[in-house]
Design a protein around this motif. Structure first.
Motif, PDB file in Angstrom:
ATOM      1  N   GLN A   1       0.846  -1.186   0.000  1.00  0.00           N
ATOM      2  CA  GLN A   1       0.000   0.000   0.000  1.00  0.00           C
ATOM      3  C   GLN A   1       0.886   1.243   0.000  1.00  0.00           C
ATOM      4  OE1 GLN A   1      -2.971  -0.146   3.014  1.00  0.00           O
ATOM      5  NE2 GLN A   1      -3.975   1.742   2.361  1.00  0.00           N
ATOM      6  N   VAL A   2       0.365   2.323  -0.556  1.00  0.00           N
ATOM      7  CA  VAL A   2       1.120   3.566  -0.622  1.00  0.00           C
ATOM      8  C   VAL A   2       0.201   4.724  -0.293  1.00  0.00           C
ATOM      9  CG1 VAL A   2       0.709   3.844  -3.105  1.00  0.00           C
ATOM     10  CG2 VAL A   2       2.679   4.948  -2.050  1.00  0.00           C
ATOM     11  N   GLN A   3       0.716   5.696   0.405  1.00  0.00           N
ATOM     12  CA  GLN A   3      -0.010   6.932   0.688  1.00  0.00           C
ATOM     13  C   GLN A   3       0.664   8.070  -0.069  1.00  0.00           C
ATOM     14  OE1 GLN A   3      -0.024   7.071   5.018  1.00  0.00           O
ATOM     15  NE2 GLN A   3      -2.092   6.225   5.043  1.00  0.00           N
ATOM     16  N   LEU A   4      -0.155   8.961  -0.622  1.00  0.00           N
ATOM     17  CA  LEU A   4       0.337  10.013  -1.496  1.00  0.00           C
ATOM     18  C   LEU A   4      -0.075  11.382  -0.962  1.00  0.00           C
ATOM     19  CD1 LEU A   4      -0.778   8.311  -4.841  1.00  0.00           C
ATOM     20  CD2 LEU A   4       1.504   8.242  -3.798  1.00  0.00           C
ATOM     21  N   VAL A   5       0.866  12.317  -0.978  1.00  0.00           N
ATOM     22  CA  VAL A   5       0.586  13.677  -0.517  1.00  0.00           C
ATOM     23  C   VAL A   5       1.116  14.667  -1.546  1.00  0.00           C
ATOM     24  CG1 VAL A   5       0.935  15.388   1.280  1.00  0.00           C
ATOM     25  CG2 VAL A   5       0.717  12.968   1.897  1.00  0.00           C
ATOM     26  N   GLU A   6       0.187  15.436  -2.144  1.00  0.00           N
ATOM     27  CA  GLU A   6       0.570  16.433  -3.143  1.00  0.00           C
ATOM     28  C   GLU A   6       0.880  17.771  -2.490  1.00  0.00           C
ATOM     29  OE1 GLU A   6      -2.962  14.097  -5.044  1.00  0.00           O
ATOM     30  OE2 GLU A   6      -2.413  14.910  -3.099  1.00  0.00           O
ATOM     31  N   SER A   7       1.688  18.552  -3.180  1.00  0.00           N
ATOM     32  CA  SER A   7       1.984  19.922  -2.750  1.00  0.00           C
ATOM     33  C   SER A   7       2.405  20.727  -3.968  1.00  0.00           C
ATOM     34  CB  SER A   7       3.086  19.941  -1.686  1.00  0.00           C
ATOM     35  OG  SER A   7       4.282  19.392  -2.212  1.00  0.00           O
ATOM     36  N   VAL A  33       3.406   2.512 -11.413  1.00  0.00           N
ATOM     37  CA  VAL A  33       3.208   3.555 -12.417  1.00  0.00           C
ATOM     38  C   VAL A  33       2.550   4.730 -11.711  1.00  0.00           C
ATOM     39  CG1 VAL A  33       1.765   4.178 -14.390  1.00  0.00           C
ATOM     40  CG2 VAL A  33       3.077   2.047 -14.418  1.00  0.00           C
ATOM     41  N   MET A  34       3.003   5.939 -12.024  1.00  0.00           N
ATOM     42  CA  MET A  34       2.454   7.129 -11.377  1.00  0.00           C
ATOM     43  C   MET A  34       1.776   8.027 -12.406  1.00  0.00           C
ATOM     44  SD  MET A  34       3.130   6.632  -8.235  1.00  0.00           S
ATOM     45  CE  MET A  34       2.606   8.237  -7.618  1.00  0.00           C
ATOM     46  N   GLY A  35       0.684   8.616 -11.982  1.00  0.00           N
ATOM     47  CA  GLY A  35      -0.045   9.505 -12.885  1.00  0.00           C
ATOM     48  C   GLY A  35      -0.480  10.775 -12.188  1.00  0.00           C
ATOM     49  N   TRP A  36      -0.719  11.786 -13.013  1.00  0.00           N
ATOM     50  CA  TRP A  36      -1.335  13.036 -12.546  1.00  0.00           C
ATOM     51  C   TRP A  36      -2.681  13.183 -13.269  1.00  0.00           C
ATOM     52  CZ3 TRP A  36       0.090  16.208  -8.659  1.00  0.00           C
ATOM     53  CH2 TRP A  36       1.406  16.119  -8.178  1.00  0.00           C
ATOM     54  N   ASP A  90      -6.385  25.487 -17.327  1.00  0.00           N
ATOM     55  CA  ASP A  90      -5.662  24.502 -16.519  1.00  0.00           C
ATOM     56  C   ASP A  90      -6.109  24.531 -15.057  1.00  0.00           C
ATOM     57  OD1 ASP A  90      -2.724  25.373 -18.379  1.00  0.00           O
ATOM     58  OD2 ASP A  90      -3.958  23.565 -18.623  1.00  0.00           O
ATOM     59  N   THR A  91      -6.946  25.480 -14.702  1.00  0.00           N
ATOM     60  CA  THR A  91      -7.429  25.587 -13.329  1.00  0.00           C
ATOM     61  C   THR A  91      -8.196  24.329 -12.938  1.00  0.00           C
ATOM     62  OG1 THR A  91      -7.539  28.006 -13.374  1.00  0.00           O
ATOM     63  CG2 THR A  91      -8.964  26.863 -11.796  1.00  0.00           C
ATOM     64  N   ALA A  92      -7.772  23.712 -11.837  1.00  0.00           N
ATOM     65  CA  ALA A  92      -8.378  22.462 -11.379  1.00  0.00           C
ATOM     66  C   ALA A  92      -7.694  22.029 -10.086  1.00  0.00           C
ATOM     67  CB  ALA A  92      -8.221  21.361 -12.425  1.00  0.00           C
ATOM     68  N   VAL A  93      -8.277  21.028  -9.461  1.00  0.00           N
ATOM     69  CA  VAL A  93      -7.564  20.302  -8.406  1.00  0.00           C
ATOM     70  C   VAL A  93      -6.754  19.205  -9.088  1.00  0.00           C
ATOM     71  CG1 VAL A  93      -7.757  18.897  -6.328  1.00  0.00           C
ATOM     72  CG2 VAL A  93      -9.361  20.792  -6.705  1.00  0.00           C
ATOM     73  N   TYR A  94      -5.481  19.173  -8.773  1.00  0.00           N
ATOM     74  CA  TYR A  94      -4.582  18.194  -9.378  1.00  0.00           C
ATOM     75  C   TYR A  94      -4.302  17.076  -8.376  1.00  0.00           C
ATOM     76  CZ  TYR A  94      -3.727  21.086 -13.458  1.00  0.00           C
ATOM     77  OH  TYR A  94      -3.879  21.793 -14.633  1.00  0.00           O
ATOM     78  N   TYR A  95      -4.457  15.848  -8.851  1.00  0.00           N
ATOM     79  CA  TYR A  95      -4.269  14.664  -8.019  1.00  0.00           C
ATOM     80  C   TYR A  95      -3.141  13.805  -8.586  1.00  0.00           C
ATOM     81  CZ  TYR A  95      -9.043  15.690  -6.413  1.00  0.00           C
ATOM     82  OH  TYR A  95     -10.173  16.282  -5.904  1.00  0.00           O
ATOM     83  N   CYS A  96      -2.341  13.233  -7.701  1.00  0.00           N
ATOM     84  CA  CYS A  96      -1.449  12.187  -8.171  1.00  0.00           C
ATOM     85  C   CYS A  96      -2.045  10.842  -7.780  1.00  0.00           C
ATOM     86  CB  CYS A  96      -0.033  12.343  -7.647  1.00  0.00           C
ATOM     87  SG  CYS A  96       0.217  11.938  -5.921  1.00  0.00           S
ATOM     88  N   ALA A  97      -1.672   9.825  -8.522  1.00  0.00           N
ATOM     89  CA  ALA A  97      -2.233   8.497  -8.324  1.00  0.00           C
ATOM     90  C   ALA A  97      -1.180   7.453  -8.643  1.00  0.00           C
ATOM     91  CB  ALA A  97      -3.457   8.309  -9.203  1.00  0.00           C
ATOM     92  N   TYR A 113      -4.357   4.021  -5.880  1.00  0.00           N
ATOM     93  CA  TYR A 113      -4.163   4.909  -4.727  1.00  0.00           C
ATOM     94  C   TYR A 113      -4.154   6.353  -5.207  1.00  0.00           C
ATOM     95  CZ  TYR A 113      -2.587   0.486  -2.803  1.00  0.00           C
ATOM     96  OH  TYR A 113      -2.517  -0.824  -2.418  1.00  0.00           O
ATOM     97  N   TRP A 114      -4.711   7.226  -4.360  1.00  0.00           N
ATOM     98  CA  TRP A 114      -4.870   8.629  -4.716  1.00  0.00           C
ATOM     99  C   TRP A 114      -4.450   9.533  -3.570  1.00  0.00           C
ATOM    100  CZ3 TRP A 114      -6.630  10.335  -9.474  1.00  0.00           C
ATOM    101  CH2 TRP A 114      -7.101   9.348 -10.333  1.00  0.00           C
ATOM    102  N   GLY A 115      -3.913  10.696  -3.942  1.00  0.00           N
ATOM    103  CA  GLY A 115      -3.664  11.725  -2.947  1.00  0.00           C
ATOM    104  C   GLY A 115      -4.904  12.575  -2.734  1.00  0.00           C
ATOM    105  N   GLN A 116      -4.774  13.576  -1.891  1.00  0.00           N
ATOM    106  CA  GLN A 116      -5.919  14.412  -1.533  1.00  0.00           C
ATOM    107  C   GLN A 116      -6.115  15.573  -2.502  1.00  0.00           C
ATOM    108  OE1 GLN A 116      -2.959  14.805  -0.270  1.00  0.00           O
ATOM    109  NE2 GLN A 116      -2.651  17.029  -0.328  1.00  0.00           N
ATOM    110  N   GLY A 117      -5.124  15.832  -3.324  1.00  0.00           N
ATOM    111  CA  GLY A 117      -5.234  16.880  -4.334  1.00  0.00           C
ATOM    112  C   GLY A 117      -4.621  18.201  -3.896  1.00  0.00           C
ATOM    113  N   THR A 118      -4.217  18.986  -4.888  1.00  0.00           N
ATOM    114  CA  THR A 118      -3.698  20.333  -4.645  1.00  0.00           C
ATOM    115  C   THR A 118      -4.318  21.265  -5.684  1.00  0.00           C
ATOM    116  OG1 THR A 118      -1.687  21.659  -4.337  1.00  0.00           O
ATOM    117  CG2 THR A 118      -1.615  19.991  -6.077  1.00  0.00           C
ATOM    118  N   GLN A 119      -4.780  22.422  -5.232  1.00  0.00           N
ATOM    119  CA  GLN A 119      -5.500  23.339  -6.104  1.00  0.00           C
ATOM    120  C   GLN A 119      -4.529  24.170  -6.938  1.00  0.00           C
ATOM    121  OE1 GLN A 119      -9.040  23.971  -6.442  1.00  0.00           O
ATOM    122  NE2 GLN A 119      -8.306  25.184  -8.182  1.00  0.00           N
TER     123      GLN A 119
END
Length: 124
Positions: A1-7, A33-36, A90-97, A113-119
């Motif tokens: 399992q992995v936890q993700l935190v965006e900034s 594999v990592m995605g945005w 491009d305005t959005a909440v961006y998530y990594c996964a 797995y997903w992070g919480q997002g960054t605006q």
């Protein structure tokens, strides 16, 4: 399992740049594999970019090609999204996964797995 935190998100004028980061926990970051992805108000979550486990292959949605760049540092367990020449759309909440597979895919449901997002907000 992995936890993700965006900034790294924020408010920027059109034409500006931001560097988004996604830090992962766990010992097996290099096996994912990592995605945005991004989600604007009232819209579905959409694929932005993805990178293979070793970083050799990178994929982008057409609307960001030539402006955004995805990269990863497996030693630091971090994936980045360099965003340049930003536009108001491009305005959005961006998530990594993270995806538990060697195959790079672009649909949100294929990521585990997903992070919480960054605006990210781009003003005109």
């Amino acid at each position: 399992q992995v936890q993700l935190v965006e900034s790294g998100g924020g408010l920027v004028q059109a034409g500006g740049s931001l560097r988004l980061s996604c830090a992962a926990s766990g010992r097996t970051f290099s096996s994912y594999v990592m995605g945005w992805f991004r989600q604007a108000p009232g819209k579905e979550r959409e694929f932005v970019a993805a990178i293979s486990r070793g970083g050799e292959r990178r994929y982008y949605v057409d609307s960001v090609k030539g402006r955004f760049a995805i990269s990863r540092d497996n030693a630091k367990k971090t994936v980045y999204l360099q965003t340049n020449s930003l536009k108001p759309e491009d305005t959005a909440v961006y998530y990594c996964a993270a995806r538990s597979s060697a195959v790079v895919l672009t649909r949100p449901r294929e990521y585990d797995y997903w992070g919480q997002g960054t605006q990210v907000t781009v003003s005109s």
